[in-house]
Design a protein around this motif. Structure first.
Motif, PDB file in Angstrom:
ATOM      1  N   VAL A 137       7.352  10.482   9.061  1.00  0.00           N
ATOM      2  CA  VAL A 137       7.114   9.039   9.176  1.00  0.00           C
ATOM      3  C   VAL A 137       5.611   8.886   9.375  1.00  0.00           C
ATOM      4  O   VAL A 137       5.077   9.212  10.432  1.00  0.00           O
ATOM      5  N   PHE A 138       4.928   8.428   8.323  1.00  0.00           N
ATOM      6  CA  PHE A 138       3.476   8.341   8.348  1.00  0.00           C
ATOM      7  C   PHE A 138       3.020   7.029   8.987  1.00  0.00           C
ATOM      8  O   PHE A 138       3.657   5.982   8.826  1.00  0.00           O
ATOM      9  N   ASP A 163      15.801   4.468  19.150  1.00  0.00           N
ATOM     10  CA  ASP A 163      17.207   4.820  19.354  1.00  0.00           C
ATOM     11  C   ASP A 163      17.748   5.583  18.139  1.00  0.00           C
ATOM     12  O   ASP A 163      18.504   6.554  18.283  1.00  0.00           O
ATOM     13  N   LEU A 164      17.362   5.127  16.934  1.00  0.00           N
ATOM     14  CA  LEU A 164      17.794   5.810  15.709  1.00  0.00           C
ATOM     15  C   LEU A 164      17.221   7.223  15.651  1.00  0.00           C
ATOM     16  O   LEU A 164      17.927   8.182  15.305  1.00  0.00           O
ATOM     17  N   LEU A 165      15.946   7.361  16.012  1.00  0.00           N
ATOM     18  CA  LEU A 165      15.318   8.683  16.044  1.00  0.00           C
ATOM     19  C   LEU A 165      16.042   9.589  17.032  1.00  0.00           C
ATOM     20  O   LEU A 165      16.344  10.751  16.729  1.00  0.00           O
ATOM     21  N   LEU A 212      13.940   9.904   7.826  1.00  0.00           N
ATOM     22  CA  LEU A 212      15.136  10.370   8.502  1.00  0.00           C
ATOM     23  C   LEU A 212      16.275  10.722   7.557  1.00  0.00           C
ATOM     24  O   LEU A 212      17.265  11.318   7.974  1.00  0.00           O
ATOM     25  N   ILE A 213      16.161  10.349   6.282  1.00  0.00           N
ATOM     26  CA  ILE A 213      17.276  10.548   5.359  1.00  0.00           C
ATOM     27  C   ILE A 213      17.442  12.037   5.030  1.00  0.00           C
ATOM     28  O   ILE A 213      16.479  12.804   5.004  1.00  0.00           O
ATOM     29  N   GLY A 214      18.671  12.435   4.806  1.00  0.00           N
ATOM     30  CA  GLY A 214      18.932  13.817   4.414  1.00  0.00           C
ATOM     31  C   GLY A 214      19.098  14.744   5.602  1.00  0.00           C
ATOM     32  O   GLY A 214      19.112  14.336   6.762  1.00  0.00           O
ATOM     33  N   ASP A 215      19.207  16.036   5.320  1.00  0.00           N
ATOM     34  CA  ASP A 215      19.436  17.061   6.332  1.00  0.00           C
ATOM     35  C   ASP A 215      18.089  17.603   6.797  1.00  0.00           C
ATOM     36  O   ASP A 215      17.630  18.648   6.333  1.00  0.00           O
ATOM     37  N   ARG A 216      17.462  16.891   7.698  1.00  0.00           N
ATOM     38  CA  ARG A 216      16.138  17.278   8.182  1.00  0.00           C
ATOM     39  C   ARG A 216      16.269  18.070   9.479  1.00  0.00           C
ATOM     40  O   ARG A 216      16.859  17.600  10.442  1.00  0.00           O
ATOM     41  N   HIS A 217      15.715  19.279   9.500  1.00  0.00           N
ATOM     42  CA  HIS A 217      15.722  20.085  10.717  1.00  0.00           C
ATOM     43  C   HIS A 217      14.594  19.671  11.655  1.00  0.00           C
ATOM     44  O   HIS A 217      14.695  19.879  12.863  1.00  0.00           O
ATOM     45  N   ALA A 258      22.700   3.125   3.063  1.00  0.00           N
ATOM     46  CA  ALA A 258      23.231   3.312   4.415  1.00  0.00           C
ATOM     47  C   ALA A 258      22.095   3.398   5.432  1.00  0.00           C
ATOM     48  O   ALA A 258      22.181   2.829   6.529  1.00  0.00           O
ATOM     49  N   ALA A 259      21.009   4.101   5.064  1.00  0.00           N
ATOM     50  CA  ALA A 259      19.861   4.214   5.958  1.00  0.00           C
ATOM     51  C   ALA A 259      19.213   2.853   6.177  1.00  0.00           C
ATOM     52  O   ALA A 259      18.816   2.504   7.298  1.00  0.00           O
TER      53      ALA A 259
END
Length: 246
Positions: free
Chosen positions: A112-113, A206-208, A180-185, A148-149
């Motif tokens: 997130v820039f 809260d989303l983070l 935040l979308i996808g499978d982020r480690h 959805a995001a």
């Protein structure tokens, strides 16, 4: 459960398949970054060591010029350290080729820039789906996830607009949805609440936090102590160095 062998770099595919609990999501060992311009040298990071575990959110605070953005860029392989090592999921990414670093970055790191970095010629939904499509997720599936995001952030009506057609606060939330979308480690956020009112900022945090509870790790740069308070711990930088250890 044994940790992966970090003496020889794993492939991005191996990183994808490795259990997230076997190694820190992010590990910086004695990382320094020195910029040279002729006879002048500037030390942006000075011998920084830091570990962020899966399920942990770490806030980074410090005055302007303390090295916060440099730390994020190196943690996410957008920049390389002058010395020291960077590991993501146990993989020494400093030892990988530029191509393989890009694969790890694309598949496992969400950004997130601070200045949004939205592509003006793509719609809002296309900006969000871009990381998924680059990773060969089907267009329909990617768009469904993007919608959805956006819905989580109350922005579903903006899906087919262009970045120039949304406000600064909306652009910031769109950038958050993309990160935040996808499978982020690993999620790296540089002042993600800077253009948001306090109520919206809290909903974004809260989303983070929900992503962190799902097993991702997060590094959050902020100048607001009240936002840093949502983190599990806070690291303070000054003149490129961590104050008091990490």
């Amino acid at each position: 459960m044994t940790r992966p062998n970090t003496t020889s770099p794993l492939s991005p595919q191996q990183l994808s398949n490795s259990p997230v609990s076997t190694a820190p999501a992010l590990q910086l060992d004695h990382v320094s970054r020195v910029h040279r311009d002729g006879p002048t040298t500037v030390t942006a990071l000075d011998d920084v060591s830091l570990i962020v575990e899966p399920g942990e959110l770490v806030a980074v605070m410090g005055p302007s010029g303390s090295g916060k953005s440099t730390l994020l860029n190196i943690a996410g392989t957008l920049d390389s350290p002058t010395s020291g090592t960077v590991r993501i999921g146990g993989v020494d990414v400093s030892a990988l080729s530029a191509t393989r670093r890009a694969e790890v970055r694309r598949r496992h790191v969400g950004y997130v820039f601070q200045d949004y970095n939205l592509i003006p010629t793509l719609t809002v939904a296309e900006n969000i789906t871009l990381p998924l499509e680059l990773d060969h997720v089907g267009r329909r599936t990617a768009r469904r996830r993007a919608l959805a995001a956006l819905a989580e952030l109350g922005l579903e009506d903006l899906a087919d607009r262009f970045p120039a057609e949304v406000s600064g606060g909306q652009a910031q939330r769109i950038a958050i949805a993309r990160g935040l979308i996808g499978d982020r480690h690993l999620i790296l956020a540089d002042e993600p609440t800077g253009a948001l009112d306090s109520v919206t900022a809290e909903s974004v945090l809260d989303l983070l936090r929900s992503r962190i509870r799902d097993g991702a790790a997060g590094l959050l740069v902020t100048h607001e102590p009240r936002f840093a308070a949502v983190a599990d711990r806070t690291v303070h930088l000054r003149d490129g160095a961590v104050l008091g250890g990490a």
